[in-house]
Design a protein around this motif. Sequence first.
Motif, PDB file in Angstrom:
ATOM      1  N   ARG A 153     -16.325  89.591 -30.807  1.00  0.00           N
ATOM      2  CA  ARG A 153     -16.740  88.783 -31.989  1.00  0.00           C
ATOM      3  C   ARG A 153     -16.668  89.394 -33.145  1.00  0.00           C
ATOM      4  O   ARG A 153     -16.606  87.487 -34.346  1.00  0.00           O
ATOM      5  N   ASN A 168     -13.711  80.385 -33.239  1.00  0.00           N
ATOM      6  CA  ASN A 168     -14.192  79.527 -32.203  1.00  0.00           C
ATOM      7  C   ASN A 168     -12.108  79.575 -31.246  1.00  0.00           C
ATOM      8  O   ASN A 168     -11.496  79.214 -30.577  1.00  0.00           O
ATOM      9  N   GLU A 171     -11.030  82.785 -30.473  1.00  0.00           N
ATOM     10  CA  GLU A 171     -11.685  83.086 -29.249  1.00  0.00           C
ATOM     11  C   GLU A 171     -11.079  82.235 -27.974  1.00  0.00           C
ATOM     12  O   GLU A 171     -10.747  83.259 -27.074  1.00  0.00           O
ATOM     13  N   PRO A 205     -15.606  79.766 -25.249  1.00  0.00           N
ATOM     14  CA  PRO A 205     -16.561  80.549 -26.053  1.00  0.00           C
ATOM     15  C   PRO A 205     -17.658  80.417 -25.349  1.00  0.00           C
ATOM     16  O   PRO A 205     -18.192  78.755 -25.507  1.00  0.00           O
ATOM     17  N   PRO A 392     -20.578  76.679 -28.484  1.00  0.00           N
ATOM     18  CA  PRO A 392     -20.577  77.694 -28.404  1.00  0.00           C
ATOM     19  C   PRO A 392     -21.101  78.372 -29.571  1.00  0.00           C
ATOM     20  O   PRO A 392     -21.607  78.088 -30.701  1.00  0.00           O
TER      21      PRO A 392
END
Length: 537
Positions: A153, A168, A171, A205, A392
């Motif tokens: 992350r 996000n 992601e 996410p 998220p």
Amino acid sequence: MNRFADLLDMLAFTPSRNAKLRLLQDFFRTVPDPERGYALAAIARDLDIPAVKPAQLRELISARMDPELFGYSYDYVGDLAETIALAWPQKGEALAGRNDMPGLSEVVETLIASSRRDGPRLVEDWLDRLDPPGRYALLKLVTGGFRMGLSGRLIKQSLAAFGEVDVNEIEELWHGLAPPYTELFAWLEGSGDKPVNAAAAPFRPVMLSHAIDDKDFEKLDPKDFTAEWKWDGIRVQATSERGISRLYTRTGDDISATFPDLVDAIGFDGALDGELLVARATEGGLETGSFSDLQQRLNRKKVSAKQLRDFPAFFRAYDLLQEGDEDLRPRPFVERRQRLEAFVSGLDPARFDCSQLLSFESWDDLAALRANPPFAVIEGVMIKRKAAPYLPGRPKGEWFKWKRDPFLIDAVLMYAQRGHGKRSGFYSDYTFGVWREPGELVPVGKAYFGFTDDELIEIDKYVRNNTIERFGPVRSVRAGAEKGLVFEIAFEGINRSSRHKSGVAMRFPRISRLRWDKPPAEADRLETLERMIDGTE
């Protein structure tokens, strides 16, 4: 390789999270393609170099250095790449200040195209021509053993900050991208379009919770919330699209190959958020297995037919994120929950079910349920705002976790092992035991956190002064009724285990405090742990 080596060196000695983010952003800004992309893949552990394995590196150093001396050095340093980088003797004159070798991109591309016979020869030649920092970077590159306090992350957040986009977005694109990520960097720099997510069944996410405390209860109205059990498995996401089904961890790692029995049962188009558990056979049929049972299936490249039969995987659903082409995440939780129940009712009940919602009118009602869960594999309750969309990250005030109070026992230190990285000079990994008749200590767990740096120094001194046997990096310490160090151990759960001599296995054991005041003879007995199991089964 110089710039990559400098990056690794700075990341290793930079404790601040924000400072690490700035280092990565500066690297992405100043280093061109494809080198920055290969560096990104390396630190994100998405770079596979099958031509060189750790055992082959050991063979290389064994030809240059006495194996016993290397063994002692490795025990002290605690990291294979760092030990070889420091101990590697160069042929001929020392090449001070010289890095006469290809750049990172050429190293990666050459090794990926190499065979297992040629790979070690290439690495050996480069090691002869590199200085210690360069050797360390090369060895970390081929082993993939990066330990720099960088989560997946955090790496994606550095990319998002570099390109001034939402993390996000990174992601959701990530599993459709491949090194050296030239399309990704072009988009982040504004010189190209946003990459199209080519991966079917992408990761979405996850929404996370905050630990609740007494002050939160004073501000929250129970009428605004629902609650369900918090199961002791691993949080996963099951998703399927265009005939492709995948299973992801909460951090976006694809674990589909480890759980083919569950992936094969994903007969839907959509995305579910839930808990990965395993079943175990009992006289009354299948029931939810313990985390120890789940560990029989975790982190395995190949799953045997026996494991599939004895520990079948199943999915306990918490939320419905996508149904067909419809994204449900903006909708309130209570609406998603209704859709979830209808959705799961059409799935294989041997592989999918819904997490049970709990009935309560006050926080005291919920506290009573939390204190007496029906199964040992439950570790508390989850509290969710009825109106919450699926957001998220860890939004405030929407989801809370209320875990059970940890179990506590007093145990005696039996063995200590050297740590790795910053702890390589200390004995920081501890095996502890409890008493069994007649006066025998049996190991029941291992712990390597829960103590302060000052306490680590104290324990390390005790280990060195009370060693009775040595086994490489492991020391056996004095542990008898009159002499020994007692730890108060906190843990989340306990179950029976045939893999351990004691017959029990703890979940998340950690050192709660040091009991210098307590005689070892007064530490807990194995029967105490067995009664804990009996009280939760």
